[in-house]
Design an enzyme around this catalytic site. Structure first.
Site, PDB file in Angstrom:
ATOM      1  N   ARG A  24       0.839  -1.204   0.000  1.00 32.16           N
ATOM      2  CA  ARG A  24       0.000   0.000   0.000  1.00 32.16           C
ATOM      3  C   ARG A  24       0.872   1.252   0.000  1.00 32.16           C
ATOM      4  NH1 ARG A  24      -5.263  -1.362   0.478  1.00 32.16           N
ATOM      5  NH2 ARG A  24      -5.658  -3.452   1.313  1.00 32.16           N
ATOM      6  N   ASP A  25       0.456   2.238  -0.802  1.00 31.18           N
ATOM      7  CA  ASP A  25       1.162   3.520  -0.822  1.00 31.18           C
ATOM      8  C   ASP A  25       0.987   4.207   0.543  1.00 31.18           C
ATOM      9  OD1 ASP A  25       2.131   5.565  -3.352  1.00 31.18           O
ATOM     10  OD2 ASP A  25       1.648   6.496  -1.421  1.00 31.18           O
TER      11      ASP A  25
ATOM     12  N   ASN B  51       5.183   6.537 -13.511  1.00 29.14           N
ATOM     13  CA  ASN B  51       5.822   7.831 -13.709  1.00 29.14           C
ATOM     14  C   ASN B  51       7.293   7.628 -14.050  1.00 29.14           C
ATOM     15  OD1 ASN B  51       3.450   9.272 -13.012  1.00 29.14           O
ATOM     16  ND2 ASN B  51       3.890   9.008 -10.835  1.00 29.14           N
TER      17      ASN B  51
ATOM     18  N   VAL C 296      10.399   8.314  -6.477  1.00 28.17           N
ATOM     19  CA  VAL C 296      11.233   7.208  -6.003  1.00 28.17           C
ATOM     20  C   VAL C 296      11.845   6.527  -7.224  1.00 28.17           C
ATOM     21  CG1 VAL C 296      11.271   5.027  -4.756  1.00 28.17           C
ATOM     22  CG2 VAL C 296       9.815   6.899  -3.938  1.00 28.17           C
TER      23      VAL C 296
ATOM     24  N   HIS D 171       8.176   1.468 -10.470  1.00 29.91           N
ATOM     25  CA  HIS D 171       6.966   1.002  -9.781  1.00 29.91           C
ATOM     26  C   HIS D 171       5.740   1.390 -10.579  1.00 29.91           C
ATOM     27  CE1 HIS D 171       8.090   4.985  -8.319  1.00 29.91           C
ATOM     28  NE2 HIS D 171       6.789   5.251  -8.180  1.00 29.91           N
TER      29      HIS D 171
ATOM     30  N   HIS E  12       1.729   2.271 -10.117  1.00 26.98           N
ATOM     31  CA  HIS E  12       0.648   2.613  -9.188  1.00 26.98           C
ATOM     32  C   HIS E  12      -0.622   1.913  -9.655  1.00 26.98           C
ATOM     33  CE1 HIS E  12       2.619   6.293  -7.341  1.00 26.98           C
ATOM     34  NE2 HIS E  12       3.338   6.166  -8.439  1.00 26.98           N
TER      35      HIS E  12
END
Ligand code: 5GP
Length: 115
Positions: free
Chosen positions: A28-29, A86, A95, A99, A101
């Site tokens: 989880r973010d 991104n 970061v 990754h 999202h």
């Protein structure tokens, strides 16, 4: 120095892990932007999509099959969701460990503002 995500994957720092296999880990973010906001991360550290090579294709593909599985597990596969990656500064990447999202659980609106 390992990325913050590598430290979560290794268990050095806590994370709310929702999925893990030999290629990717998802958690989880810490600052969720939707009711469901998961980060899907390759276990091998790759800084950005601009650094992805053919050897990473299995992990990159697994990010999508993991996303599908997590969406099903969290009950948003029927209502839908958005996947975002991104890349670097203009892409808004904070970061530098690749990754994806996974966002859902509400209507997410237009993909981008028109600014
Ligand atoms: P980016 O802007 O690089 O695409 O997204 C980075 C994401 O990582 C952000 O949504 C941010 O909230 C999340 N994040 C940053 N640090 C941590 C952390 O220590 N733990 C977790 N779970 N998420 C983090």
């Amino acid at each position: 120095m390992p990325s913050i995500f590598s430290r979560i994957i290794s268990g050095e720092i806590p994370g709310q892990i929702v999925y893990r296999d030999e290629l990717v880990t998802a958690f989880r973010d810490i600052n969720p932007l939707a009711p469901v906001h998961i980060l899907i991360v390759p276990n091998t550290e790759i800084a950005t999509v601009d650094d992805v090579e053919a050897a990473h294709e299995a992990a990159m593909g697994r990010m999508f099959t993991a996303a599908r599985q997590i969406a099903r597990d969290l009950g948003i596969s029927e209502s839908g969701y958005r996947l975002i990656v991104n890349v670097k500064d203009d892409g808004g990447q904070e970061v530098y460990h690749v990754h994806m999202h996974l966002l859902g659980g509400k209507k997410l609106g237009r993909m981008l503002s028109s600014e």
